[in-house]
Write a protein that holds these residues in place. Structure first.
Motif, short mmCIF file in Angstrom:
data_model
loop_
_atom_site.label_atom_id
_atom_site.label_comp_id
_atom_site.label_asym_id
_atom_site.label_seq_id
_atom_site.Cartn_x
_atom_site.Cartn_y
_atom_site.Cartn_z
N SER A 1 9.91 -3.20 -18.78
CA SER A 1 9.43 -2.46 -17.61
C SER A 1 7.95 -2.14 -17.71
N TRP A 2 7.36 -1.89 -16.54
CA TRP A 2 5.99 -1.38 -16.43
C TRP A 2 6.00 -0.23 -15.45
N TYR A 3 5.26 0.84 -15.77
CA TYR A 3 5.13 1.99 -14.88
C TYR A 3 3.66 2.20 -14.54
N SER A 4 3.40 2.60 -13.30
CA SER A 4 2.04 2.96 -12.92
C SER A 4 1.66 4.27 -13.62
N PRO A 5 0.36 4.57 -13.74
CA PRO A 5 -0.06 5.80 -14.42
C PRO A 5 0.57 7.06 -13.83
N GLU A 6 0.81 7.08 -12.52
CA GLU A 6 1.41 8.25 -11.87
C GLU A 6 2.93 8.19 -11.87
N ASN A 7 3.51 7.13 -12.45
CA ASN A 7 4.96 6.94 -12.48
C ASN A 7 5.58 6.85 -11.09
N ASP A 8 4.80 6.41 -10.09
CA ASP A 8 5.37 6.28 -8.76
C ASP A 8 5.68 4.82 -8.42
N VAL A 9 5.33 3.89 -9.30
CA VAL A 9 5.69 2.49 -9.15
C VAL A 9 6.29 2.01 -10.47
N LYS A 10 7.45 1.39 -10.38
CA LYS A 10 8.10 0.84 -11.56
C LYS A 10 8.43 -0.63 -11.30
N VAL A 11 8.12 -1.50 -12.27
CA VAL A 11 8.50 -2.91 -12.20
C VAL A 11 9.41 -3.19 -13.38
N LEU B 1 9.53 1.96 -5.65
CA LEU B 1 8.49 2.86 -5.17
C LEU B 1 9.11 4.24 -5.03
N LYS B 2 8.62 5.17 -5.80
CA LYS B 2 9.23 6.50 -5.92
C LYS B 2 9.53 7.12 -4.56
N ASP B 3 10.80 7.42 -4.33
CA ASP B 3 11.27 8.09 -3.12
C ASP B 3 11.10 7.28 -1.84
N SER B 4 10.71 6.01 -1.95
CA SER B 4 10.45 5.23 -0.74
C SER B 4 11.25 3.95 -0.62
N ALA B 5 11.28 3.12 -1.67
CA ALA B 5 11.91 1.82 -1.52
C ALA B 5 12.27 1.22 -2.88
N SER C 1 5.31 15.92 -1.93
CA SER C 1 6.51 15.53 -2.67
C SER C 1 6.48 16.00 -4.12
N VAL C 2 5.39 16.63 -4.53
CA VAL C 2 5.29 17.06 -5.93
C VAL C 2 6.40 18.02 -6.29
N THR C 3 6.69 18.98 -5.43
CA THR C 3 7.70 19.98 -5.73
C THR C 3 9.11 19.41 -5.68
N GLU C 4 9.25 18.16 -5.22
CA GLU C 4 10.59 17.60 -5.11
C GLU C 4 11.13 17.13 -6.46
N TYR C 5 10.28 17.01 -7.47
CA TYR C 5 10.74 16.47 -8.74
C TYR C 5 10.97 17.59 -9.76
N LEU C 6 11.96 18.41 -9.45
CA LEU C 6 12.40 19.46 -10.37
C LEU C 6 13.45 18.89 -11.31
N PRO C 7 13.66 19.52 -12.46
CA PRO C 7 14.70 19.04 -13.36
C PRO C 7 16.06 19.07 -12.66
N LEU C 8 16.83 18.03 -12.87
CA LEU C 8 18.13 17.92 -12.21
C LEU C 8 19.18 18.69 -12.98
N LEU D 1 0.87 -1.18 0.00
CA LEU D 1 0.00 0.00 0.00
C LEU D 1 0.91 1.23 0.00
N PHE D 2 0.69 2.11 -0.98
CA PHE D 2 1.63 3.21 -1.21
C PHE D 2 0.92 4.30 -2.01
N ASN D 3 1.01 5.54 -1.53
CA ASN D 3 0.40 6.67 -2.24
C ASN D 3 -1.09 6.40 -2.56
N SER D 4 -1.79 5.81 -1.59
CA SER D 4 -3.21 5.49 -1.72
C SER D 4 -3.50 4.49 -2.84
N HIS D 5 -2.49 3.77 -3.30
CA HIS D 5 -2.66 2.72 -4.30
C HIS D 5 -2.24 1.39 -3.70
N SER D 6 -2.58 0.31 -4.39
CA SER D 6 -2.17 -1.02 -3.95
C SER D 6 -1.45 -1.73 -5.09
#
Length: 338
Positions: free
Chosen positions: A187-197, A210-214, A315-322, A146-151
């Motif tokens: 690879s597979w990405y979730s629609p919000e790009n916060d989960v990648k397999v 899991l974006k910024d988590s694990a 965390s939205v503002t944390e993803y600025l161009p590097l 369970l992560f970012n209100s998704h499963s």
């Protein structure tokens, strides 16, 4: 003749130097303010100059930004069952504190492995109890997240016998089955790009990010005849108990994180595993039991969908161009090409 030989040597040296210049190593910028190497650029070794390769058997550059050493090293992209954050075998854990312990749980039940305010990871245990034993032999068959209100879930498909040519992994996202194409590095990405397999091999091995988590490295393996003979599991003929070998890497756990494995990452955690014991077993099934794979209703569970949603918003503002020249990013480990 001597002139020709000298010219040949010069050309060889020139090609060698050009190859070195063209294979400059990547740098990883540790940008999580909570990490111990925050703000540092760590260059990858020349033995493995990149964080990813097309050849899944090759070692890649790895940087643990939470380590006080702040150095890079080469590693394979599969679970290290002898490394911190691992959960393998029947099942044997190595905590964030580096201490080995066993948590047997119970067959066909679910337990909280990691529980934080914005992250919940559960494990489904499978196994059996041969005649004359007082407890089940168990293995981790599935992970529910369970992560970012998704499963999200991944599980090892039950099989009577093991077949290396078959993919034994099954995935779901928000309750719907999903397909990750077979083949290394697909690879597979979730629609919000916060989960990648990402598949690390053609079959049975993936990395879930899991974006910024694990980051979670997963293998599916069977209980082999050799395992059965050594441990006297008495595995039945109609089930090879396909299960997961897992290694977790966490980026932003809170000091109050709980769960069978998660609590070992608490700053002041005192591991109850007895030192010097061949199989230090840690209990607590009643504290960590959840009713389902994708639920957070155990006695020690901390996860809250509301907190997870708030975390996502902040965390939205944390993803600025590097900008690799100024270090203006707050992703956990960002690769800068040289």
């Amino acid at each position: 003749m001597e002139v020709i030989r000298s010219s040949s040597i010069f050309i060889i040296l020139l090609v060698f130097v050009s190859a070195l210049i063209q294979t400059k190593a990547d740098s990883v910028y540790c940008s999580n303010p909570r990490s111990r190497c925050y703000g540092k650029y760590i260059e990858c070794p020349y033995e493995c100059p990149s964080t990813s390769y097309g050849n899944y058997k090759a070692k890649v550059c790895h940087v643990n930004c939470d380590s006080p050493v702040c150095k890079s090293y080469c590693k394979h992209r599969k679970p290290d069952c002898n490394g911190p954050g691992s959960a393998c075998y029947d099942p044997r854990f190595i905590g964030g504190d580096g201490i080995v312990f066993y948590f047997h749980g119970k067959s066909n039940e679910h337990f909280s492995l990691v529980s934080d305010t914005n992250l919940q990871i559960n494990g489904r245990f499978i196994g059996h109890r041969p005649a004359g034993r007082t407890r089940d032999f168990t293995w981790i068959q599935a992970l529910g997240i369970l992560f970012n209100s998704h499963s999200f879930s991944l599980e090892a498909i039950r099989s009577a016998t093991w077949n290396d040519e078959m993919d034994h992994l099954k995935f779901s996202y928000n309750g719907e089955d999903l397909i990750v194409p077979e083949g290394a590095l697909s690879s597979w990405y979730s629609p919000e790009n916060d989960v990648k397999v990402e598949r690390v091999a053609n079959k049975n091995s993936v990395i879930v990010t899991l974006k910024d988590s694990a980051e979670i490295m997963v293998n599916v393996v069977p209980v082999t005849k050799e395992d059965d003979k050594i441990h006297n599991y008495k595995v039945p003929s109609d089930d090879c108990f396909a299960h997961l070998e897992v290694q977790f890497r966490f980026f932003a756990l809170s000091p109050k994180v709980d769960g069978v494995l998660g609590r070992t990452y608490q700053p002041d955690f005192q591991n109850p595993a007895k030192p010097g014991v061949a199989m230090p077993v840690v209990g607590g099934e009643d504290k960590y039991r959840t009713t389902q794979l994708l639920s957070a209703n155990c006695l020690t569970c901390l996860y809250s969908p509301e907190n997870s949603s708030n975390q996502e918003m902040t965390s939205v503002t944390e993803y600025l161009p590097l900008d690799c020249t100024r270090g203006a990013s707050t992703g956990y480990g960002i690769v800068c090409k040289k």
